[in-house]
Design an enzyme around this catalytic site. Structure first.
Site, mmCIF file in Angstrom:
data_model
loop_
_atom_site.group_PDB
_atom_site.id
_atom_site.type_symbol
_atom_site.label_atom_id
_atom_site.label_comp_id
_atom_site.label_asym_id
_atom_site.label_seq_id
_atom_site.Cartn_x
_atom_site.Cartn_y
_atom_site.Cartn_z
ATOM 1 N N GLY A 46 24.050 -14.152 -9.469
ATOM 2 C CA GLY A 46 24.554 -13.001 -10.199
ATOM 3 C C GLY A 46 24.390 -11.764 -9.344
ATOM 4 C CD GLN A 51 21.582 -6.886 -7.853
ATOM 5 O OE1 GLN A 51 22.319 -7.510 -8.582
ATOM 6 N NE2 GLN A 51 20.599 -7.463 -7.156
ATOM 7 C CB CYS A 89 16.101 -9.578 -8.254
ATOM 8 S SG CYS A 89 17.338 -8.276 -8.260
ATOM 9 C CG LEU A 90 20.698 -11.716 -4.497
ATOM 10 C CD1 LEU A 90 22.219 -11.650 -4.506
ATOM 11 C CD2 LEU A 90 20.216 -12.696 -3.452
ATOM 12 C CG HIS A 131 18.414 -10.716 -13.543
ATOM 13 N ND1 HIS A 131 17.178 -11.068 -13.037
ATOM 14 C CD2 HIS A 131 19.012 -9.959 -12.565
ATOM 15 C CE1 HIS A 131 17.037 -10.529 -11.831
ATOM 16 N NE2 HIS A 131 18.131 -9.865 -11.510
ATOM 17 C CD GLU A 132 22.825 -10.141 -12.071
ATOM 18 O OE1 GLU A 132 22.841 -8.997 -11.590
ATOM 19 O OE2 GLU A 132 22.153 -11.073 -11.574
ATOM 20 C CG HIS A 135 20.414 -5.451 -11.825
ATOM 21 N ND1 HIS A 135 19.508 -4.860 -10.978
ATOM 22 C CD2 HIS A 135 20.339 -6.783 -11.586
ATOM 23 C CE1 HIS A 135 18.904 -5.804 -10.251
ATOM 24 N NE2 HIS A 135 19.383 -6.983 -10.601
#
Ligand code: NI
Length: 151
Positions: A46, A51, A89-90, A131-132, A135
């Site tokens: 995701g 991000q 998380c990236l 999660h996304e 963000h």
């Protein structure tokens, strides 16, 4: 195809409330494509626009069941029962953490055609969506994790 650089924790953009997309322009379509490319290149499941340094309410998710693109997504219902799983998380490389989330969610948003979409998700898909969408509110999984681990 373009791969964006992924912004890491500490950057202000990750803590801002992302702006609503008021019109789906060719730039937004390009953004969706490039976000998917960036997610795949980074082997993520995701990615949210903040991000890659773009404060807009756009996410992409693919947990292995196909690509889902959402504009202005929101969780409109969530189950009372919760699951705890380890997330990463990236934008927070090298860190994982155990996060409690709703087991099932209903998410509404727009697709790239500007059509309303209404998704019922469970399991990993539900977790990735939560999660996304977090963000987009400037919330990171480490804010919610009951325990974090450094790799
Ligand atoms: Ni993340």
């Amino acid at each position: 195809m373009a791969i964006y650089q992924i912004v890491e924790i500490g950057a202000d953009v990750l803590r801002e409330k992302a702006k609503i997309v008021s019109e789906i322009t060719p730039n937004i379509e390009k953004l969706l494509e490039n976000m998917a490319d960036t997610m795949y290149a980074a082997e993520g499941i995701g990615l949210a626009a903040p991000q890659i340094g773009i404060s807009k309410q756009v996410i992409v998710v693919n947990v292995g069941e196909g690509l889902v693109e959402l504009i202005n997504p929101a969780v409109v219902e969530q189950s009372e029962d919760q699951d705890v799983e380890t997330e990463g998380c990236l934008s927070i490389p090298g860190v994982t953490g155990d996060v409690v989330r709703a087991a099932r969610v209903r998410v509404q948003g727009l697709n790239r055609q500007g059509e309303a979409v209404d998704i019922q998700a469970e399991g990993l898909f539900a977790r990735a969506l939560q999660h996304e969408i977090d963000h987009l509110a400037g919330v990171l999984f480490v804010d919610k994790a009951r325990k974090t681990y450094r790799k």
